[in-house]
Motif scaffolding. Structure first.
Motif, mmCIF file in Angstrom:
data_model
loop_
_atom_site.group_PDB
_atom_site.id
_atom_site.type_symbol
_atom_site.label_atom_id
_atom_site.label_comp_id
_atom_site.label_asym_id
_atom_site.label_seq_id
_atom_site.Cartn_x
_atom_site.Cartn_y
_atom_site.Cartn_z
ATOM 1 N N ALA A 27 35.521 37.417 43.725
ATOM 2 C CA ALA A 27 36.617 36.668 43.313
ATOM 3 C C ALA A 27 37.660 37.793 42.607
ATOM 4 O O ALA A 27 38.780 37.658 42.705
ATOM 5 C CB ALA A 27 36.014 35.568 42.236
ATOM 6 N N GLN A 28 36.925 38.865 42.016
ATOM 7 C CA GLN A 28 37.895 39.657 41.306
ATOM 8 C C GLN A 28 38.475 40.577 42.395
ATOM 9 O O GLN A 28 39.788 40.795 42.275
ATOM 10 C CB GLN A 28 37.013 40.684 40.430
ATOM 11 C CG GLN A 28 36.485 39.815 39.287
ATOM 12 C CD GLN A 28 35.272 40.591 38.588
ATOM 13 O OE1 GLN A 28 35.064 41.965 38.812
ATOM 14 N NE2 GLN A 28 34.419 39.854 37.751
ATOM 15 N N ALA A 29 37.894 41.035 43.581
ATOM 16 C CA ALA A 29 38.571 41.759 44.541
ATOM 17 C C ALA A 29 39.799 40.999 45.054
ATOM 18 O O ALA A 29 40.779 41.879 45.701
ATOM 19 C CB ALA A 29 37.486 42.116 45.582
ATOM 20 N N ILE A 30 39.972 39.775 44.953
ATOM 21 C CA ILE A 30 41.011 39.259 45.528
ATOM 22 C C ILE A 30 42.256 38.891 44.735
ATOM 23 O O ILE A 30 43.319 38.535 45.347
ATOM 24 C CB ILE A 30 40.827 37.686 46.380
ATOM 25 C CG1 ILE A 30 40.353 36.806 45.185
ATOM 26 C CG2 ILE A 30 39.747 37.741 47.307
ATOM 27 C CD1 ILE A 30 40.316 35.242 45.672
ATOM 28 N N ALA A 31 42.367 39.449 43.532
ATOM 29 C CA ALA A 31 43.273 39.197 42.690
ATOM 30 C C ALA A 31 44.655 39.638 43.100
ATOM 31 O O ALA A 31 45.511 39.077 42.835
ATOM 32 C CB ALA A 31 42.839 39.933 41.027
ATOM 33 N N PRO A 32 44.605 41.329 43.627
ATOM 34 C CA PRO A 32 45.887 41.701 43.993
ATOM 35 C C PRO A 32 46.581 40.798 44.981
ATOM 36 O O PRO A 32 47.767 40.430 45.196
ATOM 37 C CB PRO A 32 45.683 43.069 44.676
ATOM 38 C CG PRO A 32 44.321 43.348 43.786
ATOM 39 C CD PRO A 32 43.593 42.194 43.829
ATOM 40 N N ARG A 33 45.799 40.272 46.028
ATOM 41 C CA ARG A 33 46.544 39.203 46.976
ATOM 42 C C ARG A 33 46.841 38.174 46.456
ATOM 43 O O ARG A 33 47.832 37.389 46.880
ATOM 44 C CB ARG A 33 45.259 39.157 48.152
ATOM 45 C CG ARG A 33 45.849 38.287 49.429
ATOM 46 C CD ARG A 33 47.010 39.103 49.841
ATOM 47 N NE ARG A 33 47.447 38.579 50.943
ATOM 48 C CZ ARG A 33 48.464 38.319 51.564
ATOM 49 N NH1 ARG A 33 49.688 38.982 50.658
ATOM 50 N NH2 ARG A 33 48.824 37.679 52.541
ATOM 51 N N VAL A 34 46.002 37.400 45.611
ATOM 52 C CA VAL A 34 46.582 36.151 44.753
ATOM 53 C C VAL A 34 47.818 36.383 44.185
ATOM 54 O O VAL A 34 48.736 35.668 44.343
ATOM 55 C CB VAL A 34 45.352 35.637 43.931
ATOM 56 C CG1 VAL A 34 45.828 34.375 42.966
ATOM 57 C CG2 VAL A 34 44.003 35.061 44.620
#
Length: 182
Positions: A27-34
């Motif tokens: 979930a943390q890894a998708i932060a830039p895309r979110v």
């Protein structure tokens, strides 16, 4: 016709390492895309909705009380958006195209005015991101399907508690709901 981005439950409790019910590193890894998608939709003049779990600890009438530890409790840091999304939201919450609202079930449509708001704004195409892919994102997508919305799931902006749930949900979106998975 306009489109809307739905950012599902991207909160500290679901994302941060010390979150009450965290999906952790995926979930943390998708932060830039979110964060990028939030800005991209807003810049394009589209709508950004942030349907967010809100619970009362120990609520005897809520089915999740027996399933999960207390999480996303109103007024706690756990319910704040994770990382830069909180900053983005604070900077844009006065914009009529950005709307955050509480939800009390897995689906962002259950017991909320989301369907009415989308229809009032002429939205026919919903793009869904956030957590958890196989729970709240999936249930929101199923309701969107049943309400005849065109659905796009951004694979690089959803995360689940485990790889099996992620794989199942992505296949379900595509093969059962006819969603576009990008």
């Amino acid at each position: 016709m306009s489109k809307a981005l739905l950012i599902i439950d991207y909160t500290n409790d679901f994302v941060a390492t010390d979150g009450a019910l965290t999906a952790g590193k995926p979930a943390q890894a998708i932060a830039p895309r979110v964060n990028a998608l939030a800005q991209q939709f807003l810049t394009a003049g589209d709508f950004v909705f942030l349907p967010t779990d809100q619970h009362v600890p120990g609520d005897p009438y809520h089915p999740e009380t027996k399933l999960y530890p207390p999480h996303n409790v109103e007024g706690t840091p756990g319910r704040d958006y994770y990382g830069e999304l909180q900053t983005w939201y604070e900077a844009n919450k006065g914009n009529a195209r950005v709307m955050a609202f509480p939800k009390h079930r897995y689906s962002s449509f259950a017991g909320t005015p989301l369907d009415q708001w989308l229809r009032e704004r002429g939205v026919t195409d919903v793009h869904i991101i956030g957590v958890c892919t196989d729970i709240c994102v999936l249930h929101t997508a199923i309701d969107a399907y049943n309400l005849n919305y065109k659905i796009t799931i951004h694979q690089d902006a959803v995360a689940a508690f485990n790889p099996e749930g992620q794989t199942f949900a992505l296949a379900h979106f595509k093969n059962v709901l006819g969603a576009t998975v990008v």
